[in-house]
Design a protein around this motif. Structure first.
Motif, PDB file in Angstrom:
ATOM      1  N   ASN A 127       8.712  98.512  16.274  1.00 20.45           N
ATOM      2  CA  ASN A 127       9.823  99.456  16.421  1.00 20.45           C
ATOM      3  C   ASN A 127       9.870 100.411  15.232  1.00 20.45           C
ATOM      4  O   ASN A 127       9.937  99.983  14.081  1.00 20.45           O
ATOM      5  N   PHE A 128       9.869 101.700  15.542  1.00 20.69           N
ATOM      6  CA  PHE A 128      10.029 102.764  14.553  1.00 20.69           C
ATOM      7  C   PHE A 128      11.406 103.367  14.787  1.00 20.69           C
ATOM      8  O   PHE A 128      11.643 104.038  15.784  1.00 20.69           O
ATOM      9  N   ASN A 129      12.348 103.093  13.876  1.00 19.89           N
ATOM     10  CA  ASN A 129      13.758 103.410  14.104  1.00 19.89           C
ATOM     11  C   ASN A 129      14.212 104.635  13.316  1.00 19.89           C
ATOM     12  O   ASN A 129      13.776 104.859  12.185  1.00 19.89           O
ATOM     13  N   ALA A 130      15.109 105.388  13.920  1.00 19.21           N
ATOM     14  CA  ALA A 130      15.662 106.562  13.241  1.00 19.21           C
ATOM     15  C   ALA A 130      16.645 106.170  12.145  1.00 19.21           C
ATOM     16  O   ALA A 130      16.876 106.930  11.211  1.00 19.21           O
ATOM     17  N   TYR A 155      13.583  96.658   5.088  1.00 19.63           N
ATOM     18  CA  TYR A 155      13.016  97.820   5.771  1.00 19.63           C
ATOM     19  C   TYR A 155      12.233  98.721   4.818  1.00 19.63           C
ATOM     20  O   TYR A 155      12.566  98.848   3.637  1.00 19.63           O
ATOM     21  N   TYR A 156      11.206  99.372   5.384  1.00 21.86           N
ATOM     22  CA  TYR A 156      10.514 100.466   4.709  1.00 21.86           C
ATOM     23  C   TYR A 156      10.968 101.790   5.328  1.00 21.86           C
ATOM     24  O   TYR A 156      11.160 101.887   6.549  1.00 21.86           O
ATOM     25  N   ILE A 169      11.082 101.012   9.429  1.00 26.88           N
ATOM     26  CA  ILE A 169      10.339  99.933  10.083  1.00 26.88           C
ATOM     27  C   ILE A 169      10.512  98.664   9.262  1.00 26.88           C
ATOM     28  O   ILE A 169      10.486  98.704   8.024  1.00 26.88           O
ATOM     29  N   LEU A 170      10.686  97.535   9.955  1.00 27.00           N
ATOM     30  CA  LEU A 170      10.816  96.260   9.261  1.00 27.00           C
ATOM     31  C   LEU A 170       9.605  96.002   8.359  1.00 27.00           C
ATOM     32  O   LEU A 170       8.463  96.232   8.751  1.00 27.00           O
ATOM     33  N   LYS A 171       9.867  95.507   7.158  1.00 21.04           N
ATOM     34  CA  LYS A 171       8.777  95.199   6.227  1.00 21.04           C
ATOM     35  C   LYS A 171       7.797  94.193   6.823  1.00 21.04           C
ATOM     36  O   LYS A 171       6.584  94.282   6.588  1.00 21.04           O
ATOM     37  N   SER A 172       8.319  93.266   7.600  1.00 14.93           N
ATOM     38  CA  SER A 172       7.453  92.232   8.192  1.00 14.93           C
ATOM     39  C   SER A 172       6.470  92.804   9.203  1.00 14.93           C
ATOM     40  O   SER A 172       5.505  92.143   9.586  1.00 14.93           O
ATOM     41  N   ASN A 173       6.700  94.053   9.643  1.00 13.07           N
ATOM     42  CA  ASN A 173       5.814  94.699  10.610  1.00 13.07           C
ATOM     43  C   ASN A 173       4.886  95.720   9.968  1.00 13.07           C
ATOM     44  O   ASN A 173       4.228  96.503  10.669  1.00 13.07           O
ATOM     45  N   MET A 174       4.828  95.715   8.618  1.00 18.20           N
ATOM     46  CA  MET A 174       4.042  96.708   7.904  1.00 18.20           C
ATOM     47  C   MET A 174       3.123  96.050   6.879  1.00 18.20           C
ATOM     48  O   MET A 174       3.378  94.934   6.419  1.00 18.20           O
ATOM     49  N   SER A 175       2.059  96.769   6.523  1.00 19.93           N
ATOM     50  CA  SER A 175       1.113  96.266   5.532  1.00 19.93           C
ATOM     51  C   SER A 175       0.493  97.441   4.789  1.00 19.93           C
ATOM     52  O   SER A 175       0.219  98.491   5.383  1.00 19.93           O
ATOM     53  N   LEU A 176       0.278  97.259   3.479  1.00 14.64           N
ATOM     54  CA  LEU A 176      -0.418  98.279   2.702  1.00 14.64           C
ATOM     55  C   LEU A 176      -1.920  98.261   2.989  1.00 14.64           C
ATOM     56  O   LEU A 176      -2.634  99.198   2.634  1.00 14.64           O
TER      57      LEU A 176
END
Length: 297
Positions: A127-130, A155-156, A169-176
């Motif tokens: 999910n990409f949220n406004a 969130y990021y 976007i939730l941090k848990s759904n992102m990675s560097l």
């Protein structure tokens, strides 16, 4: 003379006073703000602390005030990023001239330490949220690339590299680190055999994350970065060209193993085959736009 019983005016909570003087003898503060001149008890005066912070609004319909708990000044949406110049002594409220006063409990500080770094969605259907309340949510695929703008709590705050849209976007759904979705692809661009049966191969290798090494019959091949990338079945993150040689033996079948391993261990592994009379048997399998049967591990 000072008449402490006489009320000559009211000052709203949170109203800024630029000029004041304290009397030790009277234990009173004399105020001169251009509108009101008079004496105030010290307990009714707070010090405005210089406190530059960049904060994010947590909820929709968050109100800022001209004065603390006074006249409404503006209304903000969840996810709005605001810059403040000061706070009250206890940091229960933040203030800037343009914004007014907002409760600290309605805000969260944004962390910009890693601002500008690439970051990727690492799960399917992310999910990409406004905003931080899930408004105007879009579903984005795994490995979608963003520029990191900041972080709060879980969130990021990111900007899409492709569209320029900004959101949360939730941090848990992102990675560097970019998710590794594909095995490497090897393309041979030129092959030749000299009179001594020395085979020379030239080629390219592509991957969506990184290449650890390329080998011919177990021997590491030196690889050099490409400046132009071919169109393959995915968008390459890296690309290299290489040259290698191997002696073929006439009178027997020759299988030359070409192997490429990426950063997470995914493998391209295929034999380049030559017949007993040194004729190529499967060069087409190494040409551009050919489907490759590679082993994912």
């Amino acid at each position: 003379d000072v008449n402490k019983a006489k009320n000559i005016g009211n000052i709203e909570k949170g109203e800024l006073i630029e000029s004041l003087n304290y009397s030790y003898n009277l234990n009173l503060i004399y105020v001169d703000d251009g509108k009101i001149k008079g004496w105030i008890e010290p307990k009714n005066i707070g010090i405005l602390k210089k406190n530059h912070k960049k904060m994010v609004v947590l909820k929709n319909n968050t109100i800022s005030y001209e004065n603390i708990n006074g006249i409404e000044k503006s209304n903000y949406k969840s996810g709005n990023i605001l810059e403040f110049s000061a706070s009250d002594e206890n940091e229960k409220y933040y203030y800037s001239e343009n914004i007014g006063w907002i409760k600290k409990s309605d805000l969260i500080e944004i962390n910009e330490i890693d601002k500008g770094k690439k970051i990727f969605s690492n799960k399917e259907n992310t999910n990409f949220n406004a905003d931080l309340e899930g408004g105007n949510s879009q579903i984005v695929p795994i490995a979608t690339e963003y520029k990191l703008l900041g972080a709060v709590d879980s969130y990021y705050f990111v900007e899409s590299i492709k569209t320029g849209e900004k959101g949360w976007i939730l941090k848990s759904n992102m990675s560097l680190i970019k998710p590794d979705l594909y095995s490497p692809v090897v393309i041979l661009t030129n092959v030749s055999i000299d009179d001594d049966h020395l085979l020379t191969i030239e080629g390219k290798v592509y991957d969506d994350t990184a290449i650890s090494y390329v080998q011919l019959n177990g021997k590491n091949i030196k690889i050099n970065p490409l400046t132009y990338y071919d169109e393959v079945s995915f968008t390459p993150e890296v690309g290299y060209y290489f040259t290698s040689q191997w002696y073929l033996i006439e009178g027997k079948e020759n299988d030359l193993e070409i192997k490429a391993v990426d950063g997470s261990g995914k493998i391209f592994d295929k034999a380049l085959k030559y017949s007993e009379n040194l004729q190529p048997q499967n060069l087409d399998e190494f040409k551009l736009n050919t489907e490759f049967n590679s082993l994912d591990t």
